[in-house]
Write a protein that holds these residues in place. Structure first.
Motif, PDB file in Angstrom:
ATOM      1  N   LEU A   1       0.844  -1.195   0.000  1.00  0.00           N
ATOM      2  CA  LEU A   1       0.000   0.000   0.000  1.00  0.00           C
ATOM      3  C   LEU A   1       0.877   1.241   0.000  1.00  0.00           C
ATOM      4  O   LEU A   1       1.855   1.317   0.746  1.00  0.00           O
ATOM      5  N   ILE A   2       0.524   2.220  -0.846  1.00  0.00           N
ATOM      6  CA  ILE A   2       1.161   3.535  -0.834  1.00  0.00           C
ATOM      7  C   ILE A   2       0.154   4.533  -0.279  1.00  0.00           C
ATOM      8  O   ILE A   2      -0.970   4.636  -0.783  1.00  0.00           O
ATOM      9  N   GLN A   3       0.562   5.263   0.758  1.00  0.00           N
ATOM     10  CA  GLN A   3      -0.343   6.258   1.347  1.00  0.00           C
ATOM     11  C   GLN A   3       0.439   7.292   2.148  1.00  0.00           C
ATOM     12  O   GLN A   3       1.262   6.939   2.993  1.00  0.00           O
ATOM     13  N   ASP A   4       0.181   8.564   1.872  1.00  0.00           N
ATOM     14  CA  ASP A   4       0.690   9.682   2.673  1.00  0.00           C
ATOM     15  C   ASP A   4       2.196   9.609   2.913  1.00  0.00           C
ATOM     16  O   ASP A   4       2.676   9.737   4.046  1.00  0.00           O
ATOM     17  N   GLY A   5       2.955   9.402   1.831  1.00  0.00           N
ATOM     18  CA  GLY A   5       4.404   9.397   1.951  1.00  0.00           C
ATOM     19  C   GLY A   5       4.987   8.147   2.570  1.00  0.00           C
ATOM     20  O   GLY A   5       6.153   8.149   2.990  1.00  0.00           O
ATOM     21  N   HIS A   6       4.192   7.085   2.616  1.00  0.00           N
ATOM     22  CA  HIS A   6       4.669   5.826   3.180  1.00  0.00           C
ATOM     23  C   HIS A   6       4.346   4.670   2.239  1.00  0.00           C
ATOM     24  O   HIS A   6       3.369   4.713   1.491  1.00  0.00           O
TER      25      HIS A   6
ATOM     26  N   GLY B   1      -8.502   7.294   3.971  1.00  0.00           N
ATOM     27  CA  GLY B   1      -7.171   6.964   4.467  1.00  0.00           C
ATOM     28  C   GLY B   1      -7.024   6.999   5.969  1.00  0.00           C
ATOM     29  O   GLY B   1      -5.911   6.860   6.489  1.00  0.00           O
ATOM     30  N   SER B   2      -8.128   7.152   6.697  1.00  0.00           N
ATOM     31  CA  SER B   2      -8.041   7.261   8.154  1.00  0.00           C
ATOM     32  C   SER B   2      -7.911   5.912   8.849  1.00  0.00           C
ATOM     33  O   SER B   2      -7.532   5.847  10.022  1.00  0.00           O
ATOM     34  N   LYS B   3      -8.238   4.828   8.136  1.00  0.00           N
ATOM     35  CA  LYS B   3      -8.135   3.484   8.693  1.00  0.00           C
ATOM     36  C   LYS B   3      -7.512   2.554   7.658  1.00  0.00           C
ATOM     37  O   LYS B   3      -7.672   2.748   6.445  1.00  0.00           O
ATOM     38  N   LEU B   4      -6.814   1.532   8.153  1.00  0.00           N
ATOM     39  CA  LEU B   4      -6.295   0.466   7.309  1.00  0.00           C
ATOM     40  C   LEU B   4      -6.949  -0.846   7.731  1.00  0.00           C
ATOM     41  O   LEU B   4      -7.302  -1.032   8.900  1.00  0.00           O
TER      42      LEU B   4
ATOM     43  N   CYS C   1      -9.717 -13.392  10.193  1.00  0.00           N
ATOM     44  CA  CYS C   1     -10.438 -12.144  10.425  1.00  0.00           C
ATOM     45  C   CYS C   1      -9.874 -11.029   9.557  1.00  0.00           C
ATOM     46  O   CYS C   1      -8.861 -11.195   8.876  1.00  0.00           O
ATOM     47  N   ILE C   2     -10.544  -9.898   9.601  1.00  0.00           N
ATOM     48  CA  ILE C   2     -10.021  -8.654   9.035  1.00  0.00           C
ATOM     49  C   ILE C   2      -9.855  -7.679  10.186  1.00  0.00           C
ATOM     50  O   ILE C   2     -10.803  -7.420  10.939  1.00  0.00           O
ATOM     51  N   LEU C   3      -8.635  -7.177  10.355  1.00  0.00           N
ATOM     52  CA  LEU C   3      -8.335  -6.221  11.411  1.00  0.00           C
ATOM     53  C   LEU C   3      -8.486  -4.797  10.889  1.00  0.00           C
ATOM     54  O   LEU C   3      -8.201  -4.518   9.721  1.00  0.00           O
ATOM     55  N   GLU C   4      -8.902  -3.904  11.759  1.00  0.00           N
ATOM     56  CA  GLU C   4      -8.958  -2.476  11.451  1.00  0.00           C
ATOM     57  C   GLU C   4      -7.971  -1.755  12.355  1.00  0.00           C
ATOM     58  O   GLU C   4      -7.957  -1.984  13.572  1.00  0.00           O
ATOM     59  N   ILE C   5      -7.124  -0.897  11.766  1.00  0.00           N
ATOM     60  CA  ILE C   5      -6.128  -0.160  12.550  1.00  0.00           C
ATOM     61  C   ILE C   5      -6.028   1.274  12.044  1.00  0.00           C
ATOM     62  O   ILE C   5      -6.511   1.609  10.958  1.00  0.00           O
ATOM     63  N   ASN C   6      -5.369   2.108  12.825  1.00  0.00           N
ATOM     64  CA  ASN C   6      -4.990   3.436  12.367  1.00  0.00           C
ATOM     65  C   ASN C   6      -3.756   3.319  11.475  1.00  0.00           C
ATOM     66  O   ASN C   6      -3.025   2.324  11.544  1.00  0.00           O
TER      67      ASN C   6
END
Length: 304
Positions: free
Chosen positions: A23-28, A78-81, A104-109
């Motif tokens: 994943l590419i997001q916000d400079g990472h 983009g607030s959650k992965l 499962c599917i995990l949700e994180i910041n």
């Protein structure tokens, strides 16, 4: 030069541990190793990742780690992965305590904090995508083995927050797994959500993408494509193709149909040319499909 053929090739990252999701997001740049989610500093155009990356989330790799892939997707702002984590085993034969934070599917910041289980009972979720025009997450799930050629169907389904999809107690709705009779939990069986679209038993359906471009014929717009890696334990091969699921109004509107075939050389001899894995759509509307048997990236484009 945008002719559909790669001009250069680089070793982008190495010394990883069974990497899968990216994943590419916000400079990472994020990479899903089998045991951890890594985050690297990244600038568009980089041809190599510098450093070893920061571990922002340890991920379970309990043995036998039968389903090792860890895929990643952000929500729309983009607030959650979301991280897809498969089960360690076929049907919890090593005990449910060996399956913590799995199936499962995990949700994180984005920094790896704030972990929650978004949905569970998903034996091996791999591909994930958001249906166009909605905030509904969809995934492709590999179901359980060893109860026959035609059980249990893999599936492509919408995912409800806090939803439970049956594994290991039930399959495809409230159908109890006969092998769980000594450890059956009928409360969980009754809680099981029936998936939306069965896509064939043992097809090993992996990657998914929704088509939002205009290059392909109109019937494909907003529909879903699913790669099927193919069976390994079925008397007659299943999968080994890319299928299409038509959508209308954010929901499936017809049965799955073959889109890309020809990967099976001789079905009776279990001889195959390739096995589709990942899938994505380019800005020009063409499609890329990875194949980990022929080690090829295939491009599918509409005739001009």
């Amino acid at each position: 030069d945008k002719d559909g053929i790669a001009e250069q090739r680089f070793i982008f990252a190495q010394d990883l541990n069974q990497p899968f999701g990216m994943l590419i997001q916000d400079g990472h740049f994020y990479i899903g190793n089998t045991n951890a989610l890594l985050r690297f500093e990244y600038t568009v155009g980089d041809t190599i990742l510098k450093g070893t990356g920061k571990i922002i989330l340890a991920l379970p790799d309990t043995k036998p780690n039968r389903h090792w892939t860890k895929n990643i997707i952000p929500n729309k702002d983009g607030s959650k992965l979301y991280v897809a984590v498969g089960s360690s085993s076929n049907v919890a034969e090593n005990g449910v305590n060996n399956e913590v934070r799995r199936a499962c599917i995990l949700e994180i910041n984005p920094d790896g904090t704030g972990e929650k289980i978004y949905a569970s009972g998903l034996r091996n979720p791999v591909g994930m995508a958001w249906a166009p025009g909605t905030n509904i997450l969809w995934t492709a799930v590999n179901e359980r083995d060893e109860i026959g050629d035609d059980l249990v169907p893999d599936y492509f389904t919408s995912v409800e927050r806090d939803g439970f999809y049956g594994w290991p107690f039930a399959y495809f709705g409230e159908n109890p797994d006969p092998r769980m009779k000594d450890n059956q939990n009928m409360v969980m069986v009754k809680k099981t959500i029936k998936p939306d679209v069965p896509v064939g038993s043992h097809t090993a359906s992996l990657g998914i993408t929704f088509y939002e471009k205009k290059a392909f014929p109109a019937k494909y717009q907003n529909g879903a494509f699913v790669t099927q890696h193919g069976s390994w334990n079925r008397s007659q091969l299943s999968g080994y193709k890319v299928i299409f699921v038509p959508f209308s109004g954010g929901k499936p509107s017809g049965a799955p149909e073959d889109f890309l075939t020809g990967f099976v050389a001789e079905p009776g001899k279990n001889d195959v040319y390739g096995r589709p894995v990942g899938i994505t759509v380019l800005d020009d509307g063409s499609m890329l499909i990875t194949d980990d048997t022929s080690n090829t990236i295939w491009r599918v484009a509409s005739k001009s």
